[in-house]
Scaffold this motif. Structure first.
Motif, mmCIF file in Angstrom:
data_model
loop_
_atom_site.group_PDB
_atom_site.id
_atom_site.type_symbol
_atom_site.label_atom_id
_atom_site.label_comp_id
_atom_site.label_asym_id
_atom_site.label_seq_id
_atom_site.Cartn_x
_atom_site.Cartn_y
_atom_site.Cartn_z
ATOM 1 N N PRO A 120 -16.321 35.040 12.353
ATOM 2 C CA PRO A 120 -15.471 34.870 12.631
ATOM 3 C C PRO A 120 -14.870 33.531 12.303
ATOM 4 O O PRO A 120 -15.041 33.201 11.066
ATOM 5 N N PRO A 121 -13.219 33.775 12.198
ATOM 6 C CA PRO A 121 -12.154 33.694 11.471
ATOM 7 C C PRO A 121 -12.497 31.286 12.019
ATOM 8 O O PRO A 121 -13.191 31.516 12.950
ATOM 9 N N ARG A 122 -12.098 30.525 10.955
ATOM 10 C CA ARG A 122 -12.239 28.902 11.055
ATOM 11 C C ARG A 122 -11.127 28.794 11.513
ATOM 12 O O ARG A 122 -10.287 29.381 11.645
ATOM 13 N N VAL A 123 -11.015 27.527 12.926
ATOM 14 C CA VAL A 123 -10.265 27.396 13.189
ATOM 15 C C VAL A 123 -10.064 26.098 13.192
ATOM 16 O O VAL A 123 -11.315 25.280 13.755
ATOM 17 N N PHE B 157 -14.982 31.142 17.893
ATOM 18 C CA PHE B 157 -14.462 30.741 16.640
ATOM 19 C C PHE B 157 -15.410 30.719 15.968
ATOM 20 O O PHE B 157 -16.581 29.628 15.668
ATOM 21 N N GLU B 158 -15.444 29.891 14.652
ATOM 22 C CA GLU B 158 -15.982 28.807 12.920
ATOM 23 C C GLU B 158 -15.063 27.687 13.685
ATOM 24 O O GLU B 158 -13.465 27.645 12.751
ATOM 25 N N LEU B 159 -15.425 26.770 14.400
ATOM 26 C CA LEU B 159 -14.857 26.123 15.101
ATOM 27 C C LEU B 159 -14.777 24.281 14.345
ATOM 28 O O LEU B 159 -15.386 23.918 13.768
ATOM 29 N N TYR C 128 -7.783 26.514 6.725
ATOM 30 C CA TYR C 128 -8.399 27.515 7.961
ATOM 31 C C TYR C 128 -7.761 28.394 8.421
ATOM 32 O O TYR C 128 -6.262 29.127 7.299
ATOM 33 N N ASP C 129 -7.918 29.721 8.736
ATOM 34 C CA ASP C 129 -7.800 30.270 9.362
ATOM 35 C C ASP C 129 -6.541 30.758 10.605
ATOM 36 O O ASP C 129 -5.576 31.048 10.821
ATOM 37 N N GLU D 276 -7.156 34.614 19.862
ATOM 38 C CA GLU D 276 -8.243 35.454 19.686
ATOM 39 C C GLU D 276 -7.320 37.077 19.654
ATOM 40 O O GLU D 276 -7.794 37.846 18.696
ATOM 41 N N PHE E 8 -6.293 37.129 15.974
ATOM 42 C CA PHE E 8 -7.534 37.782 14.861
ATOM 43 C C PHE E 8 -8.121 39.284 15.454
ATOM 44 O O PHE E 8 -8.808 39.695 14.540
#
Length: 321
Positions: free
Chosen positions: A6-9, A27-29, A50-51, A309, A312
């Motif tokens: 998961p993208p880091r947001v 996400f990795e939130l 962060y992504d 979303e 990504f």
């Protein structure tokens, strides 16, 4: 866009629970718990760590912030809000960072706030509320706190985008007002309204409402010349961006009786509001309440997540800037 996890947001402000819950599923939130604008150090770290980042009003992603990077890890700034003049979009794109915003979700809420300010300013509602709270009110009389009757008057709207049109519809269909508008380009609308020059608008309108986007093109669009052209009984309403208005010129116009009053939801150096403005009785001052309704802020947050979303997942942004 291929990804292994998961993208880091980073979400730069606390948001409604429903929005955070969905973001945590996607996400990795990380949620920044402060409501203060991000510092330069925080913004630089966010671009590196962060992504994707959700910035909002006050998070000044300027050219100087991007200058330290070639291609930062962050590839998208999904702005919370329709206005994005706090982001240097060209610098972002030059560094491989896309930008999105949340139009549509804010339209009706902001137009409703404009109507609240029109009525509060014209009918001296804030002044009257202060009088009652002070304990000094001595009861009704025929000449007490006479204000401007709104129904049937002429409203002049500066900026006829989504929000400007929503305000115009409320004024015309709800209050029988004649609508004049100024727009930088020709605009066709589906209700009775006349496009005029800014000078014509300010000279004829009983109520002037600013609804243009912020940015270099509209910086101090409203200044001393505009206030001098307004009728002495006319009211000035700003629900756009604070720096669209030369605040010193507005204060001078109010102090000098050039205009009848003002209703403001935004300020040039927000959250600082000049003492001279705060002292004036014939001004309504709101703390940037334009979209402050739970369902609206939820809708804005969901649009942010829709943009993130889609990005990504390698799909076109629903709301690119």
């Amino acid at each position: 866009m291929a990804r292994t996890g998961p993208p880091r947001v980073l979400i730069s402000r606390p948001l409604p629970e429903r929005v955070i819950a969905r973001a945590q599923d996607l996400f990795e939130l990380e949620v920044r718990e402060s409501n203060a604008p991000m510092t330069g150090a925080e913004m630089r770290s966010a671009l590196a760590l962060y992504d994707g980042v959700m910035p909002t009003l006050g998070d000044m992603f300027s050219a100087a912030i991007f200058a330290e990077f070639g291609r930062p890890r962050c590839r998208i700034l999904a702005n919370f809000g329709v206005g994005y003049n706090h982001i240097d979009v060209e610098s972002a794109k030059a560094h491989g960072v896309q930008v999105s915003n949340t139009p549509g979700a804010v339209t009706d809420a902001t137009a409703d706030t404009a109507m609240a300010l029109i009525l509060m300013s014209a009918r001296r509602a804030a002044e009257g509320e202060r009088l009652v709270r002070s304990g000094a009110w001595q009861g009704w009389n025929p000449t007490q706190m006479l204000g401007l009757h709104v129904t049937g008057k002429t409203v002049g709207i500066v900026g006829m985008g989504r929000i400007g049109q929503a305000i115009a519809r409320r004024c015309h269909f709800g209050f029988g007002m004649q609508v004049l508008f100024y727009n930088r380009s020709p605009k066709q609308v589906d209700f009775p309204a006349q496009q005029v020059s800014l000078t014509e608008l300010t000279g004829q309108a009983d109520i002037v409402v600013v609804a243009v986007p912020g940015g270099a093109e509209t910086y101090h669009l409203i200044g001393a010349e505009v206030f001098a052209a307004m009728q002495s009984h006319a009211h000035f309403i700003n629900i756009a961006r604070g720096d669209v208005v030369d605040e010193a010129a507005l204060i001078a116009a109010l102090q000098g009786g050039e205009i009848g009053g003002a209703g403001l939801d935004v300020y040039e150096h927000e959250p600082q509001v000049p003492e001279a403005l705060r002292k004036l009785e014939h001004v309504v001052l709101l703390p940037h309440l334009g979209t402050a309704a739970l369902e609206v802020r939820e809708a804005m947050g969901m649009m942010v997540l829709d943009n993130l979303e889609a990005f990504f997942d390698g799909k076109p942004l629903p709301n690119p800037v």
